[in-house]
Design a protein around this motif. Structure first.
Motif, PDB file in Angstrom:
ATOM      1  N   LYS A  20      68.585 -36.664 133.526  1.00 19.41           N
ATOM      2  CA  LYS A  20      69.788 -37.363 133.992  1.00 19.41           C
ATOM      3  C   LYS A  20      71.116 -36.640 133.710  1.00 19.41           C
ATOM      4  N   PRO A  21      71.313 -36.008 132.551  1.00 17.59           N
ATOM      5  CA  PRO A  21      72.621 -35.382 132.303  1.00 17.59           C
ATOM      6  C   PRO A  21      73.040 -34.328 133.341  1.00 17.59           C
ATOM      7  N   PRO A  22      72.159 -33.404 133.767  1.00 19.46           N
ATOM      8  CA  PRO A  22      72.606 -32.484 134.822  1.00 19.46           C
ATOM      9  C   PRO A  22      72.897 -33.214 136.137  1.00 19.46           C
ATOM     10  N   GLY A  23      72.130 -34.257 136.418  1.00 11.39           N
ATOM     11  CA  GLY A  23      72.389 -35.044 137.614  1.00 11.39           C
ATOM     12  C   GLY A  23      73.743 -35.730 137.557  1.00 11.39           C
ATOM     13  N   GLN A  24      74.080 -36.279 136.409  1.00 13.21           N
ATOM     14  CA  GLN A  24      75.392 -36.919 136.245  1.00 13.21           C
ATOM     15  C   GLN A  24      76.501 -35.894 136.364  1.00 13.21           C
ATOM     16  N   TRP A  25      76.305 -34.722 135.793  1.00 12.42           N
ATOM     17  CA  TRP A  25      77.316 -33.665 135.875  1.00 12.42           C
ATOM     18  C   TRP A  25      77.524 -33.228 137.323  1.00 12.42           C
ATOM     19  N   LEU A  26      76.422 -33.035 138.062  1.00 18.35           N
ATOM     20  CA  LEU A  26      76.545 -32.638 139.465  1.00 18.35           C
ATOM     21  C   LEU A  26      77.226 -33.726 140.289  1.00 18.35           C
ATOM     22  N   LEU A  27      76.873 -34.978 140.058  1.00 18.04           N
ATOM     23  CA  LEU A  27      77.540 -36.063 140.774  1.00 18.04           C
ATOM     24  C   LEU A  27      79.029 -36.100 140.453  1.00 18.04           C
ATOM     25  N   ASP A  28      79.376 -35.833 139.208  1.00 19.28           N
ATOM     26  CA  ASP A  28      80.786 -35.780 138.820  1.00 19.28           C
ATOM     27  C   ASP A  28      81.499 -34.638 139.536  1.00 19.28           C
ATOM     28  N   GLN A  29      80.832 -33.500 139.683  1.00 21.81           N
ATOM     29  CA  GLN A  29      81.434 -32.342 140.337  1.00 21.81           C
ATOM     30  C   GLN A  29      81.709 -32.576 141.819  1.00 21.81           C
ATOM     31  N   ILE A  30      80.879 -33.387 142.465  1.00 23.60           N
ATOM     32  CA  ILE A  30      81.103 -33.637 143.891  1.00 23.60           C
ATOM     33  C   ILE A  30      81.988 -34.862 144.124  1.00 23.60           C
ATOM     34  N   GLU A  39      72.395 -44.739 138.202  1.00 25.49           N
ATOM     35  CA  GLU A  39      71.129 -44.382 137.548  1.00 25.49           C
ATOM     36  C   GLU A  39      70.190 -43.610 138.476  1.00 25.49           C
ATOM     37  N   MET A  40      69.897 -44.177 139.625  1.00 22.32           N
ATOM     38  CA  MET A  40      68.925 -43.550 140.540  1.00 22.32           C
ATOM     39  C   MET A  40      69.468 -42.254 141.113  1.00 22.32           C
ATOM     40  N   ALA A  41      70.743 -42.233 141.452  1.00 18.76           N
ATOM     41  CA  ALA A  41      71.339 -41.019 142.013  1.00 18.76           C
ATOM     42  C   ALA A  41      71.300 -39.884 140.994  1.00 18.76           C
ATOM     43  N   SER A  42      71.620 -40.185 139.744  1.00 22.75           N
ATOM     44  CA  SER A  42      71.595 -39.130 138.731  1.00 22.75           C
ATOM     45  C   SER A  42      70.166 -38.681 138.441  1.00 22.75           C
TER      46      SER A  42
END
Length: 64
Positions: A20-30, A39-42
Motif C-alpha cells: 500500500k505505501p508505494p500505491g499511496q505515494w503514486l496516487l499522491d503524485q498524480i 484503500e482499494m486504489a492504493s
C-alpha cells in the motif's frame, strides 16, 4: 489453526507495509486527494508498482 493465523498476520503486514505505501505515494503524485483513504486504489496501484519493478529486474537480468 495457528499456522493460518500466522499466515494471515504475515499477509496483512505485507499488504499494509509493503504494497500500500508505494500505491499511496503514486496516487499522491498524480493528484488524488487523500490517497491514504483510497484503500482499494492504493492496493491495486501498489500491486501494479511492484509488478513493474519485478518486470524491470527481470529485464535487467535477461539483458533486454
Amino acid at each position: 489453526m495457528d499456522d493460518d493465523k500466522e499466515a494471515s498476520v504475515l499477509f496483512e503486514f505485507l499488504v499494509e507495509n509493503v504494497i500500500k505505501p508505494p500505491g499511496q505515494w503514486l496516487l499522491d503524485q498524480i493528484g488524488v486527494p487523500h490517497p491514504h483513504e483510497q484503500e482499494m486504489a492504493s492496493l491495486f496501484t501498489g500491486l501494479a508498482f511492484w509488478a513493474f519493478v519485478v518486470f524491470l529486474v527481470f529485464a535487467l537480468v535477461l539483458g533486454w
